[in-house]
Design a protein around this motif. Sequence first.
Motif, PDB file in Angstrom:
ATOM      1  N   MET A   1       0.821  -1.191   0.000  1.00  0.00           N
ATOM      2  CA  MET A   1       0.000   0.000   0.000  1.00  0.00           C
ATOM      3  C   MET A   1       0.869   1.260   0.000  1.00  0.00           C
ATOM      4  O   MET A   1       0.519   2.244  -0.621  1.00  0.00           O
ATOM      5  N   THR A   2       2.010   1.213   0.678  1.00  0.00           N
ATOM      6  CA  THR A   2       2.904   2.366   0.707  1.00  0.00           C
ATOM      7  C   THR A   2       3.418   2.680  -0.690  1.00  0.00           C
ATOM      8  O   THR A   2       3.528   3.841  -1.072  1.00  0.00           O
ATOM      9  N   GLU A   3       3.701   1.639  -1.470  1.00  0.00           N
ATOM     10  CA  GLU A   3       4.177   1.826  -2.837  1.00  0.00           C
ATOM     11  C   GLU A   3       3.107   2.532  -3.670  1.00  0.00           C
ATOM     12  O   GLU A   3       3.402   3.441  -4.438  1.00  0.00           O
ATOM     13  N   ARG A   4       1.858   2.144  -3.498  1.00  0.00           N
ATOM     14  CA  ARG A   4       0.762   2.780  -4.246  1.00  0.00           C
ATOM     15  C   ARG A   4       0.652   4.257  -3.868  1.00  0.00           C
ATOM     16  O   ARG A   4       0.496   5.121  -4.735  1.00  0.00           O
ATOM     17  N   LEU A   5       0.740   4.558  -2.577  1.00  0.00           N
ATOM     18  CA  LEU A   5       0.652   5.960  -2.146  1.00  0.00           C
ATOM     19  C   LEU A   5       1.794   6.780  -2.720  1.00  0.00           C
ATOM     20  O   LEU A   5       1.588   7.903  -3.181  1.00  0.00           O
ATOM     21  N   SER A   6       2.991   6.220  -2.698  1.00  0.00           N
ATOM     22  CA  SER A   6       4.153   6.918  -3.242  1.00  0.00           C
ATOM     23  C   SER A   6       3.989   7.162  -4.741  1.00  0.00           C
ATOM     24  O   SER A   6       4.251   8.272  -5.234  1.00  0.00           O
ATOM     25  N   ASN A   7       3.563   6.140  -5.472  1.00  0.00           N
ATOM     26  CA  ASN A   7       3.368   6.299  -6.914  1.00  0.00           C
ATOM     27  C   ASN A   7       2.277   7.315  -7.228  1.00  0.00           C
ATOM     28  O   ASN A   7       2.428   8.143  -8.131  1.00  0.00           O
ATOM     29  N   THR A   8       1.196   7.270  -6.469  1.00  0.00           N
ATOM     30  CA  THR A   8       0.108   8.222  -6.688  1.00  0.00           C
ATOM     31  C   THR A   8       0.569   9.653  -6.392  1.00  0.00           C
ATOM     32  O   THR A   8       0.282  10.572  -7.162  1.00  0.00           O
ATOM     33  N   ALA A   9       1.285   9.817  -5.287  1.00  0.00           N
ATOM     34  CA  ALA A   9       1.804  11.152  -4.950  1.00  0.00           C
ATOM     35  C   ALA A   9       2.710  11.669  -6.067  1.00  0.00           C
ATOM     36  O   ALA A   9       2.615  12.837  -6.465  1.00  0.00           O
ATOM     37  N   ASN A  10       3.571  10.800  -6.579  1.00  0.00           N
ATOM     38  CA  ASN A  10       4.468  11.226  -7.662  1.00  0.00           C
ATOM     39  C   ASN A  10       3.704  11.553  -8.935  1.00  0.00           C
ATOM     40  O   ASN A  10       4.096  12.450  -9.687  1.00  0.00           O
ATOM     41  N   GLN A  11       2.605  10.859  -9.183  1.00  0.00           N
ATOM     42  CA  GLN A  11       1.774  11.202 -10.346  1.00  0.00           C
ATOM     43  C   GLN A  11       1.188  12.599 -10.182  1.00  0.00           C
ATOM     44  O   GLN A  11       1.210  13.406 -11.118  1.00  0.00           O
ATOM     45  N   ILE A  13       2.250  15.071  -8.182  1.00  0.00           N
ATOM     46  CA  ILE A  13       3.316  16.081  -8.186  1.00  0.00           C
ATOM     47  C   ILE A  13       3.775  16.329  -9.619  1.00  0.00           C
ATOM     48  O   ILE A  13       3.961  17.477 -10.037  1.00  0.00           O
ATOM     49  N   GLY A  14       3.955  15.235 -10.373  1.00  0.00           N
ATOM     50  CA  GLY A  14       4.362  15.391 -11.769  1.00  0.00           C
ATOM     51  C   GLY A  14       3.338  16.162 -12.578  1.00  0.00           C
ATOM     52  O   GLY A  14       3.685  17.040 -13.371  1.00  0.00           O
ATOM     53  N   ALA A  15       2.062  15.844 -12.381  1.00  0.00           N
ATOM     54  CA  ALA A  15       1.003  16.548 -13.112  1.00  0.00           C
ATOM     55  C   ALA A  15       0.981  18.029 -12.748  1.00  0.00           C
ATOM     56  O   ALA A  15       0.805  18.888 -13.620  1.00  0.00           O
ATOM     57  N   ALA A  16       1.187  18.311 -11.467  1.00  0.00           N
ATOM     58  CA  ALA A  16       1.205  19.719 -11.033  1.00  0.00           C
ATOM     59  C   ALA A  16       2.385  20.456 -11.658  1.00  0.00           C
ATOM     60  O   ALA A  16       2.229  21.576 -12.165  1.00  0.00           O
ATOM     61  N   LYS A  17       3.562  19.839 -11.642  1.00  0.00           N
ATOM     62  CA  LYS A  17       4.747  20.462 -12.264  1.00  0.00           C
ATOM     63  C   LYS A  17       4.506  20.708 -13.744  1.00  0.00           C
ATOM     64  O   LYS A  17       4.847  21.764 -14.276  1.00  0.00           O
ATOM     65  N   GLN A  18       3.925  19.715 -14.396  1.00  0.00           N
ATOM     66  CA  GLN A  18       3.666  19.828 -15.827  1.00  0.00           C
ATOM     67  C   GLN A  18       2.716  20.991 -16.100  1.00  0.00           C
ATOM     68  O   GLN A  18       2.972  21.824 -16.971  1.00  0.00           O
ATOM     69  N   THR A  19       1.640  21.075 -15.340  1.00  0.00           N
ATOM     70  CA  THR A  19       0.654  22.135 -15.537  1.00  0.00           C
ATOM     71  C   THR A  19       1.243  23.507 -15.229  1.00  0.00           C
ATOM     72  O   THR A  19       1.057  24.460 -15.995  1.00  0.00           O
ATOM     73  N   ILE A  20       1.968  23.614 -14.118  1.00  0.00           N
ATOM     74  CA  ILE A  20       2.577  24.902 -13.753  1.00  0.00           C
ATOM     75  C   ILE A  20       3.601  25.315 -14.798  1.00  0.00           C
ATOM     76  O   ILE A  20       3.645  26.477 -15.226  1.00  0.00           O
ATOM     77  N   GLY A  21       4.423  24.354 -15.232  1.00  0.00           N
ATOM     78  CA  GLY A  21       5.425  24.661 -16.255  1.00  0.00           C
ATOM     79  C   GLY A  21       4.797  25.134 -17.550  1.00  0.00           C
ATOM     80  O   GLY A  21       5.261  26.101 -18.168  1.00  0.00           O
ATOM     81  N   LYS A  37       5.495  12.054 -13.780  1.00  0.00           N
ATOM     82  CA  LYS A  37       4.154  11.461 -13.824  1.00  0.00           C
ATOM     83  C   LYS A  37       4.174  10.131 -14.581  1.00  0.00           C
ATOM     84  O   LYS A  37       3.626   9.122 -14.121  1.00  0.00           O
ATOM     85  N   SER A  38       4.831  10.112 -15.721  1.00  0.00           N
ATOM     86  CA  SER A  38       4.901   8.905 -16.540  1.00  0.00           C
ATOM     87  C   SER A  38       5.632   7.779 -15.808  1.00  0.00           C
ATOM     88  O   SER A  38       5.186   6.622 -15.832  1.00  0.00           O
ATOM     89  N   GLU A  39       6.742   8.088 -15.158  1.00  0.00           N
ATOM     90  CA  GLU A  39       7.486   7.069 -14.409  1.00  0.00           C
ATOM     91  C   GLU A  39       6.650   6.493 -13.273  1.00  0.00           C
ATOM     92  O   GLU A  39       6.668   5.286 -13.026  1.00  0.00           O
TER      93      GLU A  39
END
Length: 149
Positions: A1-11, A13-21, A37-39
Amino acid sequence: MTERLSNTANQYIGAAKQTIGQTLGYPDMAADGARQKSEAETAQKVADARVHAERLQHTAENSTNSTIGGAKQTVGQTLGLPNLAAEGAAQKSNAETQQRVDDAKAQVRGAGNELEGKIKQKVGDLTNDHSMKADGATTEAQGTLQRNV
C-alpha cells in the motif's frame, strides 16, 4: 500500500509540475513533471501486475490445498484412519479460510483503487490533465472489478 501511495503522490506532483510549467512558460519544468508522472504511472502498473500475479498464485495454492485436504479426509474416512481424516479436514479448512482472507484483501484493494480513481479524475479535471482523468477512470474501473471478483 505504501508503494501505491508513493506512486500516486508522484503522479500528482508530476502533473502539477507539468501544468505549472506549461502555464508559466517553463518548458523544462513541464517536461520534468511529465517525466515524473509517466514514471510513477509505469511503476504503479508494474506493482499492480505483481499483486495480480501473487493473487493468482495464492488462489491456485489454496485450491490445491483444499482439494488435497478433501481427498485426505475422504480417504481417511473411507479406510477408517481418523488421523488422516482429521489432517485432511484441517488442511481443507485452512485453505478455504486463507482464500476468504485473500478475497477480503482484494475487496479492500478494490475499494482503495476505486477511491484513488475518483481522486485522479478530480485532479485531472482541476489541472485539465486529460490523461490523468482517463487514468483515474481506468483505476476506478479496476477497483470495481477487484471488488466484484
